[in-house]
Design an enzyme around this catalytic site. Structure first.
Site, PDB file in Angstrom:
ATOM      1  N   ASP A   1       2.689   2.475   2.304  1.00 25.44           N
ATOM      2  CA  ASP A   1       4.007   2.212   2.904  1.00 25.44           C
ATOM      3  C   ASP A   1       5.007   1.796   1.811  1.00 25.44           C
ATOM      4  O   ASP A   1       6.112   2.348   1.708  1.00 25.44           O
ATOM      5  CB  ASP A   1       3.831   1.090   3.940  1.00 25.44           C
ATOM      6  CG  ASP A   1       4.993   0.966   4.903  1.00 25.44           C
ATOM      7  OD1 ASP A   1       5.959   1.720   4.781  1.00 25.44           O
ATOM      8  OD2 ASP A   1       4.926   0.080   5.786  1.00 25.44           O
TER       9      ASP A   1
ATOM     10  N   GLY B   1       0.813  -1.216   0.000  1.00 27.49           N
ATOM     11  CA  GLY B   1       0.000   0.000   0.000  1.00 27.49           C
ATOM     12  C   GLY B   1       0.846   1.265   0.000  1.00 27.49           C
ATOM     13  O   GLY B   1       1.872   1.353  -0.679  1.00 27.49           O
TER      14      GLY B   1
HETATM   15  P1  ADP Z   1      -3.301   0.373   6.171  1.00 29.89           P
HETATM   16  O1  ADP Z   1      -2.496  -0.864   6.407  1.00 29.89           O
HETATM   17  O2  ADP Z   1      -3.082   1.423   7.254  1.00 29.89           O
HETATM   18  O3  ADP Z   1      -4.733   0.094   5.904  1.00 29.89           O
HETATM   19  P2  ADP Z   1      -2.792   0.848   3.309  1.00 29.89           P
HETATM   20  O4  ADP Z   1      -1.541   1.374   2.693  1.00 29.89           O
HETATM   21  O5  ADP Z   1      -3.221  -0.538   2.955  1.00 29.89           O
HETATM   22  O6  ADP Z   1      -2.608   1.047   4.890  1.00 29.89           O
HETATM   23  O7  ADP Z   1      -3.977   1.828   2.979  1.00 29.89           O
HETATM   24  C1  ADP Z   1      -4.159   3.100   3.568  1.00 29.89           C
HETATM   25  C2  ADP Z   1      -4.754   4.052   2.542  1.00 29.89           C
HETATM   26  O8  ADP Z   1      -3.721   4.531   1.681  1.00 29.89           O
HETATM   27  C3  ADP Z   1      -5.792   3.419   1.621  1.00 29.89           C
HETATM   28  O9  ADP Z   1      -6.898   4.299   1.551  1.00 29.89           O
HETATM   29  C4  ADP Z   1      -5.063   3.319   0.283  1.00 29.89           C
HETATM   30  O10 ADP Z   1      -5.959   3.426  -0.797  1.00 29.89           O
HETATM   31  C5  ADP Z   1      -4.178   4.523   0.349  1.00 29.89           C
HETATM   32  N1  ADP Z   1      -2.989   4.551  -0.538  1.00 29.89           N
HETATM   33  C6  ADP Z   1      -2.320   3.551  -1.137  1.00 29.89           C
HETATM   34  N2  ADP Z   1      -1.282   4.011  -1.847  1.00 29.89           N
HETATM   35  C7  ADP Z   1      -1.285   5.368  -1.693  1.00 29.89           C
HETATM   36  C8  ADP Z   1      -0.485   6.441  -2.189  1.00 29.89           C
HETATM   37  N3  ADP Z   1       0.561   6.220  -2.988  1.00 29.89           N
HETATM   38  N4  ADP Z   1      -0.801   7.713  -1.802  1.00 29.89           N
HETATM   39  C9  ADP Z   1      -1.852   7.956  -0.999  1.00 29.89           C
HETATM   40  N5  ADP Z   1      -2.643   6.998  -0.493  1.00 29.89           N
HETATM   41  C10 ADP Z   1      -2.374   5.720  -0.849  1.00 29.89           C
END
Ligand code: ADP
Length: 173
Positions: free
Chosen positions: A32, A30
């Site tokens: 991260d 995601g």
């Molecule tokens: P968590 O484990 O905290 O749920 P995720 O990364 O799976 O973290 O998702 C958190 C949010 O970040 C989701 O709404 C996802 O769509 C969003 N997301 C993923 N990639 C990006 C990005 N490059 N920039 C902004 N938001 C993002």
């Protein structure tokens, strides 16, 4: 000041961005994964020195190859039905991240929608907590801070916009 944008948080020219990390701080999928890819391997090297981070807390690193000078890593809660302190821990992620940004003197900070991806927190509920918590926390800061809610999906952006409109109508302010 708060605003909502839709897009990729790694591209934003703000002073600090928040990473929805996990408690190891050693990277994941995601947002991260996207942040680590854009920042380069030095970010993981610094994260390895931090010894992890508790859910609801936050730790700060440099931004390396990102436009942002700082990355604030905060592990959000995994959604387990809503009766395991999820809301309070999510609010704490927003508060602690703002505190760390303010300590560094940052004047702009972008948040992703913490916990709403793999961690399964319902997006509308999470957006409400995000907007209300940041609004309260901004009142306690000494200087100005621009907070950007950087949403990956249009739906998530719409939820944040809705709650933002709601709190901005609050006659108490
Ligand atoms: P968590 O484990 O905290 O749920 P995720 O990364 O799976 O973290 O998702 C958190 C949010 O970040 C989701 O709404 C996802 O769509 C969003 N997301 C993923 N990639 C990006 C990005 N490059 N920039 C902004 N938001 C993002």
């Amino acid at each position: 000041m708060m605003k909502v944008v839709q897009g990729d948080i790694t591209t934003l020219g703000v002073e600090a961005i928040v990473n929805a990390a996990n408690t190891t701080l050693l990277g994941g999928g995601g947002v991260d994964g996207a942040i680590h890819r854009a920042a380069g391997p030095e970010l993981l090297a610094e994260c390895r020195t931090l010894g992890g981070c508790a859910t609801g807390d936050a730790k700060l690193t440099k931004g390396y190859r990102l436009p942002a000078k700082w990355v604030i890593h905060t592990p959000g809660p995994v959604w387990r039905g809503g009766e395991h302190g999820e809301a309070e821990r999510l609010a704490s992620c927003y508060r602690r991240s703002l505190e760390l940004a303010a300590e560094k003197g940052a004047k702009s900070l972008a948040f992703p929608a913490i916990s709403t991806g793999v961690y399964g927190f319902p997006a509308e509920k999470a957006a409400k907590i995000a907007v209300q918590t940041v609004r309260e926390a901004l009142k306690g800061l000494a200087g100005p801070m621009e907070v950007v809610f950087c949403c990956f999906s249009q739906k998530s952006a719409d939820f944040h916009q809705k709650w933002l409109a709601e709190v901005e109508q609050d006659p108490a302010e």
